[in-house]
Every structure is written in C-alpha cells, then in structure tokens.
Design an enzyme around this catalytic site. Sequence first.
Site, PDB file in Angstrom:
ATOM      1  N   ARG A 165      59.850  44.285  40.593  1.00 37.17           N
ATOM      2  CA  ARG A 165      60.106  45.533  39.418  1.00 37.17           C
ATOM      3  C   ARG A 165      60.706  46.661  40.012  1.00 37.17           C
ATOM      4  O   ARG A 165      62.277  47.233  39.602  1.00 37.17           O
ATOM      5  CB  ARG A 165      59.192  45.897  38.476  1.00 37.17           C
ATOM      6  CG  ARG A 165      58.457  45.489  37.593  1.00 37.17           C
ATOM      7  CD  ARG A 165      57.044  45.311  37.578  1.00 37.17           C
ATOM      8  NE  ARG A 165      56.711  44.685  36.530  1.00 37.17           N
ATOM      9  CZ  ARG A 165      56.962  44.142  35.223  1.00 37.17           C
ATOM     10  NH1 ARG A 165      57.693  44.869  34.520  1.00 37.17           N
ATOM     11  NH2 ARG A 165      56.427  43.431  34.830  1.00 37.17           N
TER      12      ARG A 165
ATOM     13  N   LEU B 238      50.064  39.364  38.804  1.00 33.43           N
ATOM     14  CA  LEU B 238      50.835  38.875  38.312  1.00 33.43           C
ATOM     15  C   LEU B 238      50.846  40.109  38.108  1.00 33.43           C
ATOM     16  O   LEU B 238      49.200  40.146  37.482  1.00 33.43           O
ATOM     17  CB  LEU B 238      51.037  37.813  37.242  1.00 33.43           C
ATOM     18  CG  LEU B 238      51.990  37.016  37.803  1.00 33.43           C
ATOM     19  CD1 LEU B 238      52.586  36.190  36.331  1.00 33.43           C
ATOM     20  CD2 LEU B 238      53.070  36.747  38.268  1.00 33.43           C
ATOM     21  N   ASP B 239      51.387  41.117  37.689  1.00 29.83           N
ATOM     22  CA  ASP B 239      51.171  42.776  36.995  1.00 29.83           C
ATOM     23  C   ASP B 239      50.502  42.835  35.426  1.00 29.83           C
ATOM     24  O   ASP B 239      50.432  41.195  34.836  1.00 29.83           O
ATOM     25  CB  ASP B 239      52.316  43.890  36.935  1.00 29.83           C
ATOM     26  CG  ASP B 239      53.013  43.836  38.398  1.00 29.83           C
ATOM     27  OD1 ASP B 239      52.280  43.974  38.973  1.00 29.83           O
ATOM     28  OD2 ASP B 239      54.245  44.067  37.703  1.00 29.83           O
ATOM     29  N   TYR B 240      50.111  43.554  35.077  1.00 31.48           N
ATOM     30  CA  TYR B 240      49.838  43.236  33.460  1.00 31.48           C
ATOM     31  C   TYR B 240      50.596  43.472  32.742  1.00 31.48           C
ATOM     32  O   TYR B 240      50.218  42.529  31.361  1.00 31.48           O
ATOM     33  CB  TYR B 240      49.291  44.611  33.274  1.00 31.48           C
ATOM     34  CG  TYR B 240      48.454  44.950  31.684  1.00 31.48           C
ATOM     35  CD1 TYR B 240      47.561  44.448  31.218  1.00 31.48           C
ATOM     36  CD2 TYR B 240      49.269  46.062  30.317  1.00 31.48           C
ATOM     37  CE1 TYR B 240      46.694  45.153  30.304  1.00 31.48           C
ATOM     38  CE2 TYR B 240      48.700  45.976  29.801  1.00 31.48           C
ATOM     39  CZ  TYR B 240      47.186  45.558  29.074  1.00 31.48           C
ATOM     40  OH  TYR B 240      46.962  45.685  27.813  1.00 31.48           O
TER      41      TYR B 240
ATOM     42  N   THR C  69      53.450  41.354  33.361  1.00 31.27           N
ATOM     43  CA  THR C  69      54.328  40.525  33.671  1.00 31.27           C
ATOM     44  C   THR C  69      53.520  39.083  32.918  1.00 31.27           C
ATOM     45  O   THR C  69      52.421  38.684  32.765  1.00 31.27           O
ATOM     46  CB  THR C  69      54.113  39.875  35.186  1.00 31.27           C
ATOM     47  OG1 THR C  69      54.852  41.147  35.743  1.00 31.27           O
ATOM     48  CG2 THR C  69      54.932  39.371  35.435  1.00 31.27           C
TER      49      THR C  69
END
Length: 254
Positions: free
Chosen positions: A193, A104-106, A108
């Site tokens: 995104r 998961l992105d930073y 998210t």
Amino acid sequence: MQARLQKILSQAGVASRRAAEKLIADGRVTVNGVTVREMGTKADPALDDIRVDGRRVKGPERHRYILLNKPAGYVTTRSDPQRRPTVIDLLRGVREYVYPVGRLDYDTEGLLLLTNDGDLAARLTHPRHGVERTYEARVAGIPDEDDLERLRRGIPLDGRRTLPADVVLVYPRRGGESVLRLTIREGRKRQVRRMCEAVGHPVRALRRVRIGPLEDRTIEPGQWRELTAQEVAALRRASRPRPAGASPRVERSR
Ligand code: URA
C-alpha cells in the site's frame, strides 16, 4: 531430550517462539515448581514438570499447516482487543494452537499460512530468507513505465529502500483503475500500500496470490485447506537460510 524452554513451549503448541519468550519473561512459566525467567533455560519435557499459568505442558503436538484464503474484514491475530473477527474464527475444527505466519492487513484478502510449527514460522518470517510474496493490487489510475520502474528499483520507506521487486501492469480497467502484480521479498508494514501510494497510485483493493511456492486460486474466501507434504517440503526449501552476505533471490521477470 533437553531443549530451550521457548522451543519446548512452541513445539507443544502453547505459543509462537516469540510469544513463549514473553510468557517466560512475565514469570508465567515454571519448571519443577520453580518460576523461570532466564531465557536460555533448558528442560526436558519427558522428565521435567513444565507449566504455564499452572497448566502442565505436554510433549510436541501434531504439526498443522493451513492455507487460508482470508477475506477482507478479518484481523490477522489470535485475539483482537477491539473484538473484530479474527482469522482464527474461520478455522472451525482446528484444535491445535496454530498462529498466522506474517500478517495481512484487515482490508487485505488472499493467502495466509497458519501453523504450529514454530521453526518453519520463524524461518518464513525472517527477513534474510526473503521468501517471495506476490500480490495483486487494484490501484487508482494507470501507472506509466516510470512509476513501474520506481516500484521495481525500490521505494524509500521509513528511511530504508524496499528491496527490488517484480512489478507487472496486468491490465488497465475501465473507470481509471488498473491492476498491478507485485512480487516482494520483505514483509514491512503495509508495504504494498505504501509503495503504490508513493508513486501516486493508491491501492483500492489488495489480494495476496502467492507465498513462496504456494499458490491456489481454488480456495473460496473464508475457506482453508491443509498443505500437502510436498508443499511443506517446498516451503522448507524456499525458506532455507542462505550464507551470511548472500543477496536475496531476485529473479527479474517482467
Ligand atoms: N502489503 C500491504 O500493504 N498490506 C498487506 O496486507 C500485505 C502487504
């Protein structure tokens, strides 16, 4: 029993299968005192002296399956060269070498699975098995039916169209934003995104709310729990390899 070295290392909780291959390639693994760089090499952890950086590798350790509600502001990795907080920092008391399944992105939030079960991790991240992930995205503006249909059919990213997705407009909010629920079947970089950006509705906040059969809205951000045996079995079923050429499971519900 004999097994491939990278499998022995991942089952012993030393590293993920892929990271174990790198350890071998880097010449950090010895079997009975001899450095092994050959990827297919087999050994028997009960009989052979297997070491990584000189430290003895023991037999398989207990499998852990951890479901974390990741807050924004944490990196999905075991260690970050920039020294930002990592998801591992949230797992106090877990002694086994668990690692995140996917990323998961930073920024998210939401459900993240961590395990030391290398087989299951590899199956869940394999693109052909297509385990569904559902995200709730707060986006700028209010997408119309045309935008939603484009997201469902697939968006070209890096020259390849995303697989069909389920996309529902949950509700428009005040202040010119809305919430979308998207179910996707791949894990491409910043996929949600970039998909929303491509239809002109950039994501303002993103949360993962489902991984295959796993859903839990009661875990507070930063908290985690162990999966039940039933959940592990359901995950295994959901990630079972399908015959070559079979299309990914696509249930179209709108
Ligand atoms: N898609 C994204 O864009 N970011 C995530 O963290 C997960 C899916």
